[in-house]
Design a protein around this motif. Sequence first.
Motif, PDB file in Angstrom:
ATOM      1  N   SER A 106       0.828  -1.219   0.000  1.00  0.00           N
ATOM      2  CA  SER A 106       0.000   0.000   0.000  1.00  0.00           C
ATOM      3  C   SER A 106       0.857   1.261   0.000  1.00  0.00           C
ATOM      4  CB  SER A 106      -0.925   0.018   1.218  1.00  0.00           C
ATOM      5  OG  SER A 106      -1.872  -0.996   1.107  1.00  0.00           O
ATOM      6  N   SER A 107       2.078   1.147   0.552  1.00  0.00           N
ATOM      7  CA  SER A 107       2.953   2.322   0.620  1.00  0.00           C
ATOM      8  C   SER A 107       3.352   2.799  -0.785  1.00  0.00           C
ATOM      9  CB  SER A 107       4.201   1.988   1.425  1.00  0.00           C
ATOM     10  OG  SER A 107       4.866   0.884   0.828  1.00  0.00           O
ATOM     11  N   THR A 108       3.227   1.885  -1.750  1.00  0.00           N
ATOM     12  CA  THR A 108       3.576   2.268  -3.127  1.00  0.00           C
ATOM     13  C   THR A 108       2.671   3.405  -3.609  1.00  0.00           C
ATOM     14  OG1 THR A 108       4.120  -0.038  -3.522  1.00  0.00           O
ATOM     15  CG2 THR A 108       3.950   1.363  -5.468  1.00  0.00           C
ATOM     16  N   VAL A 109       1.414   3.387  -3.138  1.00  0.00           N
ATOM     17  CA  VAL A 109       0.464   4.423  -3.554  1.00  0.00           C
ATOM     18  C   VAL A 109       1.010   5.802  -3.171  1.00  0.00           C
ATOM     19  CG1 VAL A 109      -1.899   5.285  -3.345  1.00  0.00           C
ATOM     20  CG2 VAL A 109      -1.453   2.821  -3.270  1.00  0.00           C
ATOM     21  N   GLY A 110       1.515   5.882  -1.933  1.00  0.00           N
ATOM     22  CA  GLY A 110       2.069   7.148  -1.450  1.00  0.00           C
ATOM     23  C   GLY A 110       3.293   7.553  -2.248  1.00  0.00           C
ATOM     24  N   LYS A 111       4.144   6.557  -2.563  1.00  0.00           N
ATOM     25  CA  LYS A 111       5.370   6.860  -3.322  1.00  0.00           C
ATOM     26  C   LYS A 111       5.025   7.386  -4.712  1.00  0.00           C
ATOM     27  CE  LYS A 111       8.362   3.306  -1.326  1.00  0.00           C
ATOM     28  NZ  LYS A 111       8.967   1.996  -1.608  1.00  0.00           N
ATOM     29  N   VAL A 112       4.059   6.738  -5.326  1.00  0.00           N
ATOM     30  CA  VAL A 112       3.648   7.169  -6.668  1.00  0.00           C
ATOM     31  C   VAL A 112       3.082   8.584  -6.601  1.00  0.00           C
ATOM     32  CG1 VAL A 112       2.006   6.754  -8.557  1.00  0.00           C
ATOM     33  CG2 VAL A 112       3.232   4.836  -7.525  1.00  0.00           C
ATOM     34  N   GLY A 113       2.283   8.835  -5.566  1.00  0.00           N
ATOM     35  CA  GLY A 113       1.636  10.140  -5.417  1.00  0.00           C
ATOM     36  C   GLY A 113       2.625  11.273  -5.251  1.00  0.00           C
ATOM     37  N   LYS A 114       3.836  10.930  -4.756  1.00  0.00           N
ATOM     38  CA  LYS A 114       4.839  11.983  -4.523  1.00  0.00           C
ATOM     39  C   LYS A 114       5.703  12.268  -5.753  1.00  0.00           C
ATOM     40  CE  LYS A 114       5.158  11.140   0.411  1.00  0.00           C
ATOM     41  NZ  LYS A 114       5.803  10.287   1.408  1.00  0.00           N
ATOM     42  N   GLN A 115       5.518  11.487  -6.793  1.00  0.00           N
ATOM     43  CA  GLN A 115       6.347  11.714  -7.993  1.00  0.00           C
ATOM     44  C   GLN A 115       5.959  13.031  -8.669  1.00  0.00           C
ATOM     45  OE1 GLN A 115       8.921   9.564  -8.828  1.00  0.00           O
ATOM     46  NE2 GLN A 115       8.294   8.674  -6.858  1.00  0.00           N
ATOM     47  N   GLN A 262     -11.733  -3.977   3.673  1.00  0.00           N
ATOM     48  CA  GLN A 262     -12.499  -5.222   3.725  1.00  0.00           C
ATOM     49  C   GLN A 262     -11.966  -6.207   2.681  1.00  0.00           C
ATOM     50  OE1 GLN A 262     -14.835  -6.502   5.646  1.00  0.00           O
ATOM     51  NE2 GLN A 262     -14.949  -4.730   7.015  1.00  0.00           N
ATOM     52  N   ALA A 263     -11.641  -5.693   1.473  1.00  0.00           N
ATOM     53  CA  ALA A 263     -11.114  -6.560   0.414  1.00  0.00           C
ATOM     54  C   ALA A 263      -9.775  -7.143   0.834  1.00  0.00           C
ATOM     55  CB  ALA A 263     -10.974  -5.757  -0.872  1.00  0.00           C
ATOM     56  N   ASP A 268      -6.781 -11.834   2.622  1.00  0.00           N
ATOM     57  CA  ASP A 268      -5.576 -11.962   3.432  1.00  0.00           C
ATOM     58  C   ASP A 268      -4.418 -11.191   2.793  1.00  0.00           C
ATOM     59  OD1 ASP A 268      -4.260 -12.778   5.657  1.00  0.00           O
ATOM     60  OD2 ASP A 268      -3.645 -14.729   4.845  1.00  0.00           O
ATOM     61  N   SER A 269      -4.727  -9.995   2.307  1.00  0.00           N
ATOM     62  CA  SER A 269      -3.709  -9.160   1.649  1.00  0.00           C
ATOM     63  C   SER A 269      -3.615  -7.827   2.369  1.00  0.00           C
ATOM     64  CB  SER A 269      -4.079  -8.915   0.178  1.00  0.00           C
ATOM     65  OG  SER A 269      -4.391 -10.094  -0.473  1.00  0.00           O
ATOM     66  N   LYS A 270      -3.319  -7.891   3.644  1.00  0.00           N
ATOM     67  CA  LYS A 270      -3.278  -6.651   4.435  1.00  0.00           C
ATOM     68  C   LYS A 270      -2.218  -5.698   3.861  1.00  0.00           C
ATOM     69  CE  LYS A 270      -3.367  -5.254   9.300  1.00  0.00           C
ATOM     70  NZ  LYS A 270      -4.591  -4.488   9.130  1.00  0.00           N
ATOM     71  N   ASN A 271      -2.629  -4.426   3.718  1.00  0.00           N
ATOM     72  CA  ASN A 271      -1.750  -3.386   3.167  1.00  0.00           C
ATOM     73  C   ASN A 271      -1.223  -3.725   1.767  1.00  0.00           C
ATOM     74  OD1 ASN A 271      -2.005  -1.698   5.410  1.00  0.00           O
ATOM     75  ND2 ASN A 271      -0.422  -2.864   6.499  1.00  0.00           N
ATOM     76  N   LYS A 272      -2.061  -4.372   1.006  1.00  0.00           N
ATOM     77  CA  LYS A 272      -1.662  -4.706  -0.367  1.00  0.00           C
ATOM     78  C   LYS A 272      -2.682  -4.111  -1.346  1.00  0.00           C
ATOM     79  CE  LYS A 272       1.651  -7.727   0.708  1.00  0.00           C
ATOM     80  NZ  LYS A 272       3.063  -7.485   0.409  1.00  0.00           N
ATOM     81  N   VAL A 273      -2.204  -3.766  -2.511  1.00  0.00           N
ATOM     82  CA  VAL A 273      -3.095  -3.346  -3.599  1.00  0.00           C
ATOM     83  C   VAL A 273      -2.609  -4.034  -4.878  1.00  0.00           C
ATOM     84  CG1 VAL A 273      -3.691  -1.082  -2.642  1.00  0.00           C
ATOM     85  CG2 VAL A 273      -1.696  -1.303  -4.126  1.00  0.00           C
TER      86      VAL A 273
END
Lengths: 489, 227
Positions: A106-115, A262-263, A268-273
């Motif tokens: 999920s942290s990738t979302v933040g990294k992408v957003g900062k580009q 919830q997804a 069983d993919s906590k903090n995953k997208v």
Amino acid sequence: MFFTYLRRELRRRRKAALVVASGLALGIALVIIVSSVSSGMSKAQDKVLESLYGLGTDMTVTKAATAPKSGSTGRPKFEFDAKDSDDDATQSTDRVMVQGFQTLASSTVGKVGKQDGVAGAVGGLSLSVMKVDGQFKRGEFQQEGGTSQGGGRGPGGGSGQPQGEVRGGGASFDVNSYTVYGTDVTQQDLGPLTSSKITSGRTFKTTETNAKVAVVDSAYAKEKTLSTGKTVTIHGTEFTIVGVSTADSGDAAANLYIPLQQAQTLSDSKNKVTTVYVKAADSQKIDSVKSAIQKNISGTTVTTSADLADTVSGSLSTASDLAAGVGKWLSIAVLVAAFLVAGLLTSSAVSRRVREFGTLKALGWKSGRVTRQVIGEALVNGLIGGVLGIGIGLAGAYAVTAVSPTLTAELGSSGGGGGMRGGMMGGGGPGFGRQSASKALDIALTAPVSLSIILIAVALAVAGGLIAGAFGGWRASRLRPADALRRVE
Amino acid sequence: MYTLQGVTKQYRRGKSTVHALAGVDLTIEDGGRLVIQGPTGGGKSTLLQMLGGLDRPTAGSIELDGMDLARLSEAKLTKVRAQNIGFVFQSFNLIPTLTAQENVETALVPLGVKAAERRRRAAEALDSVGLGERLGHVPGEMSGGQQQRVAIARALVKQPKVLLADEPTGNLDESMRDEIMEVLEALWKEHGLTFIMVTHDSSIARRAPRLATIRKGEVTITENAAA
């Protein structure tokens, strides 16, 4: 005098004026029709692309492919009890799998957003659920002689034992496969759900980050007789349906939408997208943003709408290529021919008026004034052609829109740009994984006429008139006034 | 006043050179009346074109009130034609789509006369040639004589110093011819302008006080004291 003379000459040479104007009108009408059809095709393609990842998304970020781990098949596994009693009760089990791609943190979302150049980034998790339910039915022992004994046991073997065989029995299972998309309810302006409209109930509230609520696609709701207020159970968790959505293109991104957390819990993919949907700050700099993300966030694949457009094939693609190729060149050829014909006819008209223009020059009219008169007449012819052409072009575009020919867009059959890969289940799902299987969408073609097309048509009409006027004007300017007298010798 | 000295005009026709004018020397006083006569191809129309600033000589000078028309720039020559010279052609040369009044107005356009003033002066000019009732008629609705009257009105509306007429009665029958000649002579006397006319018609030539006969590009002047 200029306008009086102009009006009288045009009235006198109505037929010649009509020929010139008709030629220009044909060219201009073709330009309008081809441009509007091209515009309609572009819109149809945009609609197809929007149906894939939603409105406003410029690119998606997914995890680059890696080889599957040894020993792992990646296929779902179902286990059912082999019960030892006479129980024929229904058994049910389901599997929730991350669809299509491997997951990103999920942290990738933040990294992408900062580009640099990224205006917004939102993560989503695509799931595929396969539910299997049904029952085992035990066979029945049929004793020779007609006496039946239950129990399904074999015929035994010893002498004196009853003789017979087991008949009937077996298993009946129903497999239900559907897709679920975990959406970030705090940022609903990006992602697959943006290409759908809520037609009943409501969408998610931003506070429902971990609520057991769902939005169901209208087609799936109809198939499963679901509606707002009812519940749907996914992997043992009951979700209340708060809204029904209808995809703009008729092809929904997922069957069910639930909050991202919830997804993640269900799969069983906590903090995953699976996918990060990205909106660029400047639509002209999408390529540079793509490069920046690929460079700065390793292990990702960035796919832009242009990459995706390359994978669209079918009649939409063929028609689009035709409009861009044959249509464009045909329009140019007709326009050039119309300009030339208009020029030659104007020049020829000047030749027939040698005495007239010579007389005017003898009376003291400057060459420039005579030339302006000729150009003025040609310009009016061009404008008449423009008006006719715009009328014919609008009628043609209206006819295309009224007929609305259906074009088919096939997605993903050509492989795919941007490193898109097949989904694990081969079914539909949000994000680019949906193109993994060849998929056809029917799009009704329209031919919208924009103001810019009309302005181009007017500019072409003026240009046609000026080109024709230049031919005639050049001829008129070279006339010597002595010709006026020489003609009477 | 016109002063022509050594005016020569040659032009190529195929491989041969035509000597239309061969060193013409001629003086025409202000208010004078000259008739040019001669056989077809003798150079009379060429001479008229030189006098009207429509063409330039190969050699020699054509002075009108001190300006050499042979050497003036095209723009100045156009201005001289617009201000000083009125033309009447054999075929009338009216603009077929314009009314009589509008045709007369075309002579005032290069002078920058305002539209209302143009209309007024054109109407007056047409009235002076007896066409006051035909202002709104196009050439196709008028007889040959009437069309030539419109052409005369067009030539005179700007009050030129010179009136050049190339066979003005060539396309008219006898009665029309006399009528047009009466109009032209009356206007010449009334306006005191220099009137130069080319004609084949000997009866008209006999009425002129001065006759220029051109043969093979050479001019012979005959004075007619009786006229």
